[in-house]
Design an enzyme around this catalytic site. Structure first.
Site, mmCIF file in Angstrom:
data_model
loop_
_atom_site.group_PDB
_atom_site.id
_atom_site.type_symbol
_atom_site.label_atom_id
_atom_site.label_comp_id
_atom_site.label_asym_id
_atom_site.label_seq_id
_atom_site.Cartn_x
_atom_site.Cartn_y
_atom_site.Cartn_z
ATOM 1 N N GLU A 56 0.908 -1.315 -0.048
ATOM 2 C CA GLU A 56 -0.036 0.128 0.089
ATOM 3 C C GLU A 56 0.879 1.184 0.160
ATOM 4 O O GLU A 56 1.937 1.446 0.530
ATOM 5 C CB GLU A 56 -0.941 0.046 1.091
ATOM 6 C CG GLU A 56 -1.778 1.035 1.647
ATOM 7 C CD GLU A 56 -2.753 1.058 2.752
ATOM 8 O OE1 GLU A 56 -3.378 1.716 2.931
ATOM 9 O OE2 GLU A 56 -2.288 0.013 3.553
ATOM 10 N N LYS A 125 -9.200 2.631 -2.167
ATOM 11 C CA LYS A 125 -9.364 1.993 -0.791
ATOM 12 C C LYS A 125 -10.742 2.374 -0.576
ATOM 13 O O LYS A 125 -11.155 3.562 -0.444
ATOM 14 C CB LYS A 125 -8.513 2.303 0.082
ATOM 15 C CG LYS A 125 -8.420 1.575 1.397
ATOM 16 C CD LYS A 125 -7.093 1.904 2.278
ATOM 17 C CE LYS A 125 -7.102 1.207 3.699
ATOM 18 N NZ LYS A 125 -6.008 1.482 4.550
ATOM 19 N N CYS A 181 -5.671 -3.301 2.196
ATOM 20 C CA CYS A 181 -5.371 -3.303 3.771
ATOM 21 C C CYS A 181 -6.679 -3.606 4.409
ATOM 22 O O CYS A 181 -7.245 -4.677 4.587
ATOM 23 C CB CYS A 181 -4.582 -2.142 4.415
ATOM 24 S SG CYS A 181 -3.915 -2.291 5.933
#
Length: 687
Positions: A56, A125, A181
């Site tokens: 990330e 995200k 994540c």
């Protein structure tokens, strides 16, 4: 390219090589970071990887904090992405890299797919952690809030959203999805919908600082998601170079396939790290095809799944020889790890005992009749019976054990049968079946009855039939059940006498236990303290005895069995390998041969179960493998199904399956084997 090169190539057999890349970064230095990303991508490309996953925000480093709101840093990130994009023109793999992107006045934490000089897509995200040490909502917006499904980036119109799957048009089943994540930490990760829409390779670009025991939690999350989605799951966390102002980073990399860990990074390494693994895409596809609940889930979430977009790209995988990187287990039914092997044996043993106990309880019988030959299968069945009587608080004398010698019974097996029965304290007797066999052969006018040495199949089956006939009559006379002894390997090969023969019993505890596992079970039991030392000693001797039906007289002195089963139907360790891959996963014979070659061609490579003595460790050429695979496919598909269609009851033991017509395997008795046999002809005999 010749046929041999094509055969020895993972992409020919439905695998794809993947890479998890953990670069060393400098905080807020995209130019340096892009160089590290390109260097790792080049290393992975030299290993013929199809996909390279990076952490990330690796272009900028994750721990930039409010520096993400600086235009100079964002401009530098875009320049770095352009450099990576240009470098990708000479690289085969699809690169998945993390970078901040400004879109319509908002900043997004994105995973970009870069391939062959193009940006295929950008995934923002979705779930931004904003608790404890995380303050991502201070810098970033959630991807679900963006109204655009396409953005302009570096001169291209780029698909934008969490609903993107990258589809390799020339690598069957290679469909890739990215999430970031915290997306995985949620009850329904975005990758769940992607998997339902066909993605087989789920990837997670993560930063994830390290705290005590967090690595275990990451493993659990990745394992569960890969298992629930029947997919591969790749995970790359931030590593060396991130700021340690308040946090620390371990560079955790993970590669899972359907709940199985294939590769894990060393963690806390001072330098960049590269993990490589070969993913079996065909195996994932096979499992999805069989699991009806997976497709029910697709239907239940059809509206969400229908929104997922597929973006095609061409990988052009290498066509030259590319051997398998992952270890192929020699014994798919027998774990090489000693702890796993102990668990497997314990569970198998107790499943058999529990099944037999229930059958005796429900039927009202308290006695068993079992034929004991001194061979593997009857030995293990007798041990299970003895332990079942112990669990039921019944005397072992309730087991009526008979050894039934005939024309070819060796002195060793007969002696071992008596030692075993006596040491276990069962009711032990011997019945010589030669007279009844003589009468049968005479009645049917078999040449042997006229003094001719004709040892054909009928000669063998008369003996097998007489043994079974005696056992059933003995059971009826003593109000007992006949305990079957035949194993899964014999059932797969059709290596049993149909009907009034070793094919039939009232209940068979070994019906889903393959021969290789029976061998290990007996060795395992011999190492336990459940039986006396004389029992344990004879168990070891039985395992070391040549496997034989003992139905044809030999020229030897009768000390050892003269007839060798494996000379006729092949080594059980190879045939169990074939059994597992063909029945459990339905893969084509060429792939079975490819896997078998990787598992068996070099005795010095790979792990061996601790229960296999050094002198019993074998290796096989591709020619050997091809020959016995042909034997297996002919017997399994062409001539044996009618026997499996009439099997007695017995408990299913392992995920490798059962061949019960009421369980894992339903097939016609009149099928042809040509499609399998023709495919085997195209397998080379050597590399």
């Amino acid at each position: 390219m010749n046929k041999n090169q094509s055969f020895n190539n993972i992409y020919t057999h439905g695998f794809a090589r993947v890479a998890v890349c953990i670069p060393e970064v400098k905080v807020a230095d995209p130019a340096y970071n892009s160089d590290q990303i390109i260097e790792l991508a080049e290393r992975a490309a030299s290993e013929n990887a199809a996909v390279c996953l990076f952490p990330e925000l690796c272009v900028s480093a994750y721990s930039c904090g409010d520096l993400f709101h600086q235009d100079a840093l964002l401009d530098a990130c875009e320049e770095a992405l352009d450099k990576i994009k240009s470098a990708s023109k000479s690289l085969r793999p699809l690169l998945l890299v993390g970078a901040p992107l400004q879109v319509e006045g908002a900043l997004y934490n994105c995973a970009l797919a870069i391939h062959n000089g193009h940006i295929l897509g950008s995934v923002p995200k979705t779930f931004l952690p904003n608790y404890r040490e995380f303050y991502e909502k201070r810098q970033f917006a959630s991807g679900r809030d963006c109204l655009l499904n396409e953005i302009e980036l570096l001169g291209e119109q780029v698909p934008f959203g969490a609903d993107l799957i990258y589809n390799a048009v020339d690598v069957k089943h290679l469909r890739i999805h990215s999430e970031i994540c915290e997306d995985l930490w949620t009850p329904i990760p975005p990758s769940t919908y992607a998997a339902l829409a066909g993605a087989t390779l789920l990837t997670n670009l993560s930063a994830s600082n390290i705290t005590v025991d967090k690595a275990r939690y990451r493993r659990d999350l990745c394992a569960r998601q890969s298992g629930a989605c029947i997919s591969a799951y790749l995970y790359a966390a931030a590593g060396p170079g991130e700021s340690t102002t308040d946090l620390a980073w371990d560079g955790h990399g993970l590669i899972f396939e359907n709940d199985k860990l294939l590769k894990e990074a060393g963690r806390f390494t001072p330098e960049a790290d590269l993990l490589l693994a070969d993913i079996d895409l065909e195996r994932l596809s096979q499992d999805r095809m069989r699991l009806t609940s997976f497709h029910d889930s697709v239907s239940m979430h059809r509206e969400q799944v229908a929104k997922v977009r597929r973006i095609d790209f061409t990988l052009n995988p290498v066509e030259a020889s590319l051997p398998l990187l992952r270890e192929a287990d020699r014994f798919p039914f027998v774990p090489s790890d000693s702890g796993d092997l102990d668990t497997r044996c314990y569970e198998t043993y107790n499943i058999q005992i529990h099944g037999l106990k229930k059958r005796l309880t429900s039927s009202g019988f308290t006695k068993l009749v079992v034929g004991v030959s001194g061979g593997l299968d009857s030995t293990h069945a007798l041990i299970v019976a003895a332990k079942t009587m112990d669990r039921m608080d019944l005397p072992r004398a309730n087991i009526l054990a008979y050894t039934l010698p005939a024309y070819a019974t060796s002195s060793k097996t007969k002696s071992n049968a008596h030692i075993l029965m006596e040491s276990l304290g069962v009711t032990a007797k011997e019945i010589d079946i030669e007279p009844s066999c003589d009468q049968m052969l005479k009645d049917i006018e078999h040449p042997y009855a006229r003094g001719e040495e004709v040892y054909d199949v009928n000669f063998e089956n008369v003996q097998a039939g007489e043994r079974t006939s005696h056992l059933f009559r003995l059971a009826q006379q003593n109000h007992a059940l006949v305990l079957g002894t035949g194993d899964l390997s014999e059932i797969g090969l059709g290596w049993m006498t149909y009907g009034v023969g070793d094919h039939m019993s009232h209940y068979n505890v070994n019906s889903s236990v393959p021969k290789t596992l029976v061998q290990h079970l007996i060795r395992w039991i011999a190492d336990q303290d459940e039986f006396e030392s004389d029992t344990r000693k004879v168990l070891v001797d039985i395992v070391d005895t040549e496997i034989s039906p003992e139905l044809v007289p030999g020229e030897e002195d009768g000390e050892q069995p003269s007839q060798k089963t494996e000379d006729k139907i092949g080594p059980y360790e190879l045939q169990d390998f074939n059994l597992y891959w063909i029945t459990r996963y339905g893969v084509r014979p060429s792939k079975v041969a490819f896997l078998a070659y990787n598992a068996w061609h070099d005795v010095s490579k790979g792990r061996w179960p601790s229960t296999v003595p050094e002198e019993s460790r074998n290796e096989y050429t591709l020619k050997d493998i091809k020959h016995w695979l042909e034997v297996y496919c002919y017997r399994f598909f062409k001539i044996s199904q009618f026997k499996r269609s009439a099997l007695p009851d017995g408990p299913k033991v392992g995920s490798g399956g059962s061949l019960s017509p009421r369980g894992d395997w339903r097939a016609p008795s009149d099928a042809e084997a040509e499609v399998w046999l023709q495919e085997i002809k195209n397998i080379p005999s050597e590399l």
